[in-house]
Write a protein that holds these residues in place. Structure first.
Motif, PDB file in Angstrom:
ATOM      1  N   ILE A  15      -5.129  17.793   3.597  1.00  0.00           N
ATOM      2  CA  ILE A  15      -6.438  18.124   4.157  1.00  0.00           C
ATOM      3  C   ILE A  15      -6.286  18.773   5.532  1.00  0.00           C
ATOM      4  CG2 ILE A  15      -8.639  17.198   4.967  1.00  0.00           C
ATOM      5  CD1 ILE A  15      -8.497  15.206   2.699  1.00  0.00           C
ATOM      6  N   ASN A  41     -14.759  21.264   2.411  1.00  0.00           N
ATOM      7  CA  ASN A  41     -15.586  20.614   3.424  1.00  0.00           C
ATOM      8  C   ASN A  41     -16.198  19.298   2.942  1.00  0.00           C
ATOM      9  OD1 ASN A  41     -17.414  21.662   1.637  1.00  0.00           O
ATOM     10  ND2 ASN A  41     -18.686  22.682   3.180  1.00  0.00           N
ATOM     11  N   GLN A  42     -16.060  18.960   1.661  1.00  0.00           N
ATOM     12  CA  GLN A  42     -16.600  17.710   1.131  1.00  0.00           C
ATOM     13  C   GLN A  42     -15.513  16.686   0.802  1.00  0.00           C
ATOM     14  OE1 GLN A  42     -19.162  18.498  -2.186  1.00  0.00           O
ATOM     15  NE2 GLN A  42     -20.503  19.829  -1.013  1.00  0.00           N
ATOM     16  N   ILE A  43     -14.272  17.035   1.092  1.00  0.00           N
ATOM     17  CA  ILE A  43     -13.179  16.117   0.804  1.00  0.00           C
ATOM     18  C   ILE A  43     -13.023  15.153   1.961  1.00  0.00           C
ATOM     19  CG2 ILE A  43     -10.684  15.928   0.477  1.00  0.00           C
ATOM     20  CD1 ILE A  43     -10.756  18.577  -0.943  1.00  0.00           C
ATOM     21  N   ARG A  44     -12.912  13.887   1.632  1.00  0.00           N
ATOM     22  CA  ARG A  44     -12.718  12.872   2.649  1.00  0.00           C
ATOM     23  C   ARG A  44     -11.224  12.730   2.911  1.00  0.00           C
ATOM     24  NH1 ARG A  44     -15.562   7.113   3.252  1.00  0.00           N
ATOM     25  NH2 ARG A  44     -14.350   6.484   5.053  1.00  0.00           N
ATOM     26  N   GLY A  45     -10.875  12.574   4.162  1.00  0.00           N
ATOM     27  CA  GLY A  45      -9.481  12.396   4.531  1.00  0.00           C
ATOM     28  C   GLY A  45      -9.296  11.141   5.361  1.00  0.00           C
ATOM     29  N   TRP A  46      -8.071  10.649   5.373  1.00  0.00           N
ATOM     30  CA  TRP A  46      -7.734   9.457   6.141  1.00  0.00           C
ATOM     31  C   TRP A  46      -6.608   9.788   7.103  1.00  0.00           C
ATOM     32  CZ3 TRP A  46      -9.342   9.441   1.170  1.00  0.00           C
ATOM     33  CH2 TRP A  46     -10.417   8.614   0.850  1.00  0.00           C
ATOM     34  N   SER A  92      -5.347  13.120   1.920  1.00  0.00           N
ATOM     35  CA  SER A  92      -6.319  12.950   0.836  1.00  0.00           C
ATOM     36  C   SER A  92      -5.982  11.685   0.050  1.00  0.00           C
ATOM     37  CB  SER A  92      -6.275  14.156  -0.110  1.00  0.00           C
ATOM     38  OG  SER A  92      -5.068  14.138  -0.865  1.00  0.00           O
ATOM     39  N   LEU A  97      -4.711  14.582   8.329  1.00  0.00           N
ATOM     40  CA  LEU A  97      -5.643  13.919   7.416  1.00  0.00           C
ATOM     41  C   LEU A  97      -5.057  13.971   6.016  1.00  0.00           C
ATOM     42  CD1 LEU A  97      -9.260  14.967   8.494  1.00  0.00           C
ATOM     43  CD2 LEU A  97      -8.105  12.784   8.836  1.00  0.00           C
TER      44      LEU A  97
END
Length: 185
Positions: A50, A16-21, A63, A61
């Protein structure tokens, strides 16, 4: 390839803290079309770690590590490696248990892909993991210099070289001595 795996010694980041693009951002960073990205995801070359697509209109998403792997694949394509060979290389790495492609060094000569494990160990991924050896020329030069320093050397023998044949006098001697003037008699 697991985006949540961390290098040894670092704790895994909670999902839940991983940023995705989104795919469009990944395409811009990597320099590929969305069609390429979609094809690579659908065929399993690089799937977003992600969030995968879950039907029409859903956003994948990617990573940071996924994007690194995408960029490596793009560079291999730019170097002339076929997508088929890139796919074989990625599958070879996965079959050997390499989960994080972002943690290794890949090299290519345009026709094959090599995994560089260390300065002395390079593996040809397209030929079943066959080892390839390299020669560090700088190390060889240092080694040869060190060994030659302990051995006696010889100076080259100079052989006289003449550009023109010596002038010869035909049959008579002029009686001149170099460095002396001739006197009239």
């Amino acid at each position: 390839m697991d985006a949540h795996s961390e290098p040894a010694g670092r704790p895994a980041v909670p999902p839940n803290q991983i940023r995705g693009w989104r795919g469009t951002a990944a395409c811009r960073v990597v320099g590929i079309s969305y069609r390429q990205l979609d094809y690579w995801a659908r065929t399993g070359l690089v799937e977003p770690s992600i969030r995968r697509a879950s039907g029409s209109g859903s956003n994948r998403l990617y990573s940071f590590r996924d994007i690194i792997v995408l960029k490596v694949i793009k560079r291999l394509l730019d170097a002339g490696v076929s997508l088929q060979n890139i796919r074989k290389a990625v599958e070879a790495l996965r079959s050997r248990g390499v989960k994080d492609l972002a943690e290794i060094t890949l090299m290519s000569d345009g026709s094959t892909v090599y995994e560089c494990r260390s300065a002395g160990e390079v593996i040809d991924l397209l030929r079943g993991g066959q080892g390839v050896f390299g020669i560090a020329v700088r190390t060889t030069v240092t080694e040869v210099m060190g060994r030659l320093a302990t051995l006696p050397g010889e100076a080259p023998v100079k052989t006289p070289t003449r550009l023109h044949p010596p002038e010869q006098t035909k049959g008579h001697h002029t009686g001149t001595v170099p460095g002396r003037r001739r006197t009239a008699s």
